[in-house]
Design a protein around this motif. Structure first.
Motif, mmCIF file in Angstrom:
data_model
loop_
_atom_site.group_PDB
_atom_site.id
_atom_site.type_symbol
_atom_site.label_atom_id
_atom_site.label_comp_id
_atom_site.label_asym_id
_atom_site.label_seq_id
_atom_site.Cartn_x
_atom_site.Cartn_y
_atom_site.Cartn_z
ATOM 1 N N HIS A 9 -4.161 -4.160 1.671
ATOM 2 C CA HIS A 9 -5.359 -4.705 0.658
ATOM 3 C C HIS A 9 -6.388 -3.735 0.362
ATOM 4 C CE1 HIS A 9 -7.307 -7.482 -2.186
ATOM 5 N NE2 HIS A 9 -8.253 -7.361 -1.349
ATOM 6 N N VAL A 10 -7.298 -3.084 1.389
ATOM 7 C CA VAL A 10 -8.156 -2.417 1.188
ATOM 8 C C VAL A 10 -7.852 -0.786 0.671
ATOM 9 C CG1 VAL A 10 -9.962 -1.102 2.413
ATOM 10 C CG2 VAL A 10 -9.698 -3.434 2.891
ATOM 11 N N LYS A 11 -6.551 -0.428 1.263
ATOM 12 C CA LYS A 11 -6.196 0.696 0.738
ATOM 13 C C LYS A 11 -5.671 0.890 -0.691
ATOM 14 C CE LYS A 11 -5.541 5.279 1.228
ATOM 15 N NZ LYS A 11 -6.587 6.025 1.439
ATOM 16 N N PHE A 12 -5.176 -0.236 -1.021
ATOM 17 C CA PHE A 12 -4.351 -0.292 -2.458
ATOM 18 C C PHE A 12 -5.689 -0.613 -3.315
ATOM 19 C CE2 PHE A 12 -0.251 -2.162 -1.010
ATOM 20 C CZ PHE A 12 0.276 -0.882 -0.574
ATOM 21 N N GLU A 13 -6.784 -1.371 -3.068
ATOM 22 C CA GLU A 13 -7.726 -1.588 -3.799
ATOM 23 C C GLU A 13 -8.460 0.070 -4.201
ATOM 24 O OE1 GLU A 13 -11.712 -4.588 -4.377
ATOM 25 O OE2 GLU A 13 -10.823 -4.108 -2.496
ATOM 26 N N ASP A 14 -8.573 0.586 -3.073
ATOM 27 C CA ASP A 14 -9.029 2.206 -3.297
ATOM 28 C C ASP A 14 -8.430 2.784 -4.087
ATOM 29 O OD1 ASP A 14 -11.153 1.407 -1.538
ATOM 30 O OD2 ASP A 14 -10.206 2.490 0.101
ATOM 31 N N TYR A 16 -6.272 1.846 -6.641
ATOM 32 C CA TYR A 16 -6.205 1.295 -8.232
ATOM 33 C C TYR A 16 -7.569 1.605 -8.682
ATOM 34 C CZ TYR A 16 -7.680 -3.295 -6.978
ATOM 35 O OH TYR A 16 -8.386 -4.556 -6.881
ATOM 36 N N GLU A 17 -8.759 1.625 -7.918
ATOM 37 C CA GLU A 17 -9.979 1.988 -8.309
ATOM 38 C C GLU A 17 -10.229 3.503 -8.828
ATOM 39 O OE1 GLU A 17 -12.478 -0.022 -9.643
ATOM 40 O OE2 GLU A 17 -11.531 -1.860 -8.896
#
Length: 124
Positions: A9-14, A16-17
């Motif tokens: 979740h943290v990696k994917f959020e980074d 897509y941002e």
């Protein structure tokens, strides 16, 4: 869901941002060169060689899909660099070159994450 939720979740959020930022920078570069960028998602999907993934994709499969997509992005970015080089467009070469290095690093990290303990990459 699952054991890898927090990490991914943290990696994917980074990711897509970072992608949103890069898309804006690319659009600004296109405008700087006095061309009109594509600006809606429907057109992006028509132009793209990538497909949307199912919402119920499992964690390891998600990473596999991302690595495949990274390969497609890197191939296209190298074409952009070649084209920019032929046009003498140092600004685009510099910008896309930085993106290539970043995606290569993220790909290496995702690949390492998906490996089993004790596995190693092949010797260079």
């Amino acid at each position: 869901v699952g054991h890898n939720f927090f990490d991914l979740h943290v990696k994917f959020e980074d990711m897509y941002e970072d992608a949103k930022t890069k898309i804006d920078e690319i659009a600004e570069r296109i405008l700087t060169l006095r061309f009109q960028p594509t600006s809606n998602f429907t057109d992006y999907l028509k132009m793209s060689n990538m497909k949307e993934s199912s919402a119920d994709t499992k964690d390891l499969e998600m990473v596999k899909i991302l690595l495949d997509d990274h390969g497609k992005l890197l191939k296209q970015m190298r074409i952009v660099v070649e084209t920019a080089d032929k046009a003498g467009d140092e600004g685009t070469i510099d910008m896309i070159g930085g993106y290539i290095g970043h995606i290569e690093k993220v790909s290496w990290m995702l690949d390492a994450w998906s490996m089993k303990s004790g596995d190693n990459h092949p010797e260079a």
